[in-house]
Design a protein around this motif. Structure first.
Motif, PDB file in Angstrom:
ATOM      1  N   UNK A   5      40.108  43.580  44.408  1.00 39.77           N
ATOM      2  CA  UNK A   5      40.818  42.559  45.189  1.00 39.77           C
ATOM      3  C   UNK A   5      40.756  42.794  46.741  1.00 39.77           C
ATOM      4  N   UNK A   6      40.048  41.858  47.380  1.00 42.50           N
ATOM      5  CA  UNK A   6      39.998  41.789  48.844  1.00 42.50           C
ATOM      6  C   UNK A   6      41.003  41.102  49.575  1.00 42.50           C
ATOM      7  N   UNK A  16      44.153  36.331  49.394  1.00 41.54           N
ATOM      8  CA  UNK A  16      43.071  37.465  48.598  1.00 41.54           C
ATOM      9  C   UNK A  16      41.980  36.735  47.620  1.00 41.54           C
ATOM     10  N   UNK A  17      41.023  37.717  47.387  1.00 40.76           N
ATOM     11  CA  UNK A  17      40.026  37.104  46.515  1.00 40.76           C
ATOM     12  C   UNK A  17      39.710  38.272  45.647  1.00 40.76           C
ATOM     13  N   UNK A  18      39.392  37.950  44.408  1.00 43.97           N
ATOM     14  CA  UNK A  18      38.808  38.723  43.463  1.00 43.97           C
ATOM     15  C   UNK A  18      37.385  38.700  43.631  1.00 43.97           C
ATOM     16  N   UNK A  19      36.935  40.031  43.520  1.00 46.33           N
ATOM     17  CA  UNK A  19      35.261  40.126  43.743  1.00 46.33           C
ATOM     18  C   UNK A  19      34.595  40.528  42.299  1.00 46.33           C
ATOM     19  N   UNK A  20      33.479  39.885  41.905  1.00 49.66           N
ATOM     20  CA  UNK A  20      32.854  40.324  40.832  1.00 49.66           C
ATOM     21  C   UNK A  20      31.830  41.641  41.169  1.00 49.66           C
ATOM     22  N   UNK A  26      35.464  35.447  43.158  1.00 50.69           N
ATOM     23  CA  UNK A  26      35.662  34.962  42.093  1.00 50.69           C
ATOM     24  C   UNK A  26      37.008  33.824  42.101  1.00 50.69           C
ATOM     25  N   UNK A  27      37.968  34.432  42.179  1.00 51.36           N
ATOM     26  CA  UNK A  27      39.279  33.767  42.283  1.00 51.36           C
ATOM     27  C   UNK A  27      39.839  34.090  43.833  1.00 51.36           C
ATOM     28  N   UNK A  28      40.434  32.755  44.321  1.00 51.51           N
ATOM     29  CA  UNK A  28      41.068  32.688  45.736  1.00 51.51           C
ATOM     30  C   UNK A  28      42.399  32.386  45.700  1.00 51.51           C
TER      31      UNK A  28
END
Lengths: 299, 299
Positions: A5-6, A16-20, A26-28
């Motif tokens: 999670x960034x 936040x963003x999840x990173x593949x 991926x998800x923001x």
């Protein structure tokens, strides 16, 4: 598999963003629980309130944060890295968590001794910009509440200056006597912006006297509210450009920020005879966090 | 016998004096019911709440008012008198009253077309100053929320400029990020004021970038709150003096205002190599109203 999670955790907003695994976002998600509204013990809860379901689904999460969450009154202080330096993962600190599924690191801001200056969050946008432009030798302008002007060379931030243009615009248009002349429903006037910019660029000492003329003009000549707002912006940005002239007049320049505000700076620089490229600030911070994730994996 | 009441009715404060037949001030009263808190129909009541007993004792009253009570949203609008002109009784308007014992006149402010500017209240301080110094040929500085710089010659105001120094100081120290660095209990530092003044005078384009350095200095070097406040004042006054240099560098100068604030301007001008005399603002407005009473009696 551990979720990555960034997080860009500013004073007013948490994003936040999840990173593949390949670094793709991926998800923001975002929330209004910025650092300014939280005490140190509340950050973990604020994070889990926004991303708890994602952490539960993955089982564990590596969380990498930039911005004001690393301030003294944030989640955990990540002491400033003094310039000159390369913004990246050096100086990252680990924040302890009550939840054992979380591994949280916070990236530091940058500081400068003379003239005294600091940034938190922008260094990660700069790192994102430099990740794809390693040989950039020039100046970055990051407009915002506190606009940053940053001299970059050889992958490092050499020096920088902060100008309070955005905060002054908000205070003057919202809380000073000028608010009475700034009707919000009247449209933006590029000609008024340009005239005020030119005035302020060529006579920067006039800022605090030119401001009151906006009020007088609206009393005497019923200056439209949009004209007053556009002129206020022009006066402040013109004053800023006058101070930063040694930076932008001698170097290639790129603007990183919110597209609408960046466009205002681009137009101002163009009027002063300087061409600038524009980059989206959200993209850059995401790329900076992605690069930091990649670097921390290496080490 | 008809009571004479001199009134200085500003945005935040209402002050009045009763005048003896020889013009001496007898009774002084003040209230917080400034123009900013009143709708047009409330002025008469606010006046009688403060002075009704005096009016009743005398049977009737001539009331002469200067200041924001003559603004568009005041008691009754007294349209601005354009400069160049002699501040005095020209343009005074009569305000209708429900109470037949009252005869109320309001003095106009001054306006300037280019650059657009206005004043309300200060013109009466200027008239008071000129009443005793009819041959003054020089510049008056009236420091305050909106500081006025006024070129006076031959008993007339030739032109003037308003600088928002006081309002900017209040906004920046009370409502901007700088408030976090401005502890009120820490003492004033003349050396910090002088250094900041010198910086701003010699590089006035740096104002909005130098401001943020105060915040950074307090984060990095724990700058004392008094130092930050003194430096903020120095930066703003230095910027103002840089813009007004053509006025103060070539003419005799007198400062009219609150003694403590006037002393700050006097010290700043002295550092810039300019000697200024000081006069109390309350005395000057009273003398201006007294002179206006005398003139209206003549006509």
């Amino acid at each position: 598999m551990t979720l990555r999670v960034a997080v860009d955790w500013g004073t007013t907003t948490l994003r936040l963003w999840t990173l593949a695994p390949d670094g793709a976002a991926m998800i923001h998600r975002r929330s209004g629980r910025g650092m300014g509204k939280l005490s140190p013990s509340e950050f973990e809860t604020a994070f889990l309130d926004l991303a708890g379901d994602l952490v539960a689904a993955a089982g564990s999460a590596d969380v990498l944060i930039c911005g004001m969450a690393g301030a003294r009154s944030g989640w955990r202080e990540a002491p400033y890295l003094p310039v000159p330096c390369a913004p990246g993962t050096a100086g990252a600190v680990r924040a302890e968590t009550r939840d054992p599924r979380l591994s949280v690191h916070i990236l530091p801001g940058l500081s400068q001794a003379e003239p005294a200056d600091v940034m938190r969050g922008e260094e990660t946008q700069i790192a994102g910009f430099l990740a794809a432009r390693t040989v950039f030798d020039g100046v970055l302008c990051l407009p915002g509440t506190h606009t940053k002007w940053v001299r970059v060379r050889g992958g490092k931030v050499e020096h920088f200056r902060t100008v309070m243009t955005g905060e002054l615009y908000a205070l003057l248009s919202g809380a000073s006597v000028l608010r009475l002349s700034m009707a919000e429903n009247d449209p933006w006037r590029p000609d008024a912006f340009d005239r005020a910019l030119h005035h302020s660029l060529s006579a920067p000492q006039d800022l605090t006297s030119a401001l009151f003329s906006l009020r007088a003009d609206s009393l005497l000549a019923e200056l439209p509210g949009g004209t007053a707002r556009s002129a206020l912006s022009g006066l402040l940005i013109g004053h800023e450009l006058a101070a930063m002239r040694p930076l932008w007049s001698a170097n290639p320049i790129a603007i990183i920020g919110d597209p609408a505000l960046s466009e205002r700076y681009r137009a101002a620089l163009a009027q002063a005879g300087c061409a600038a490229e524009m980059f989206d600030g959200s993209d850059m911070v995401l790329q900076g966090l992605r690069a930091a994730f990649a670097k921390m994996k290496e080490t």
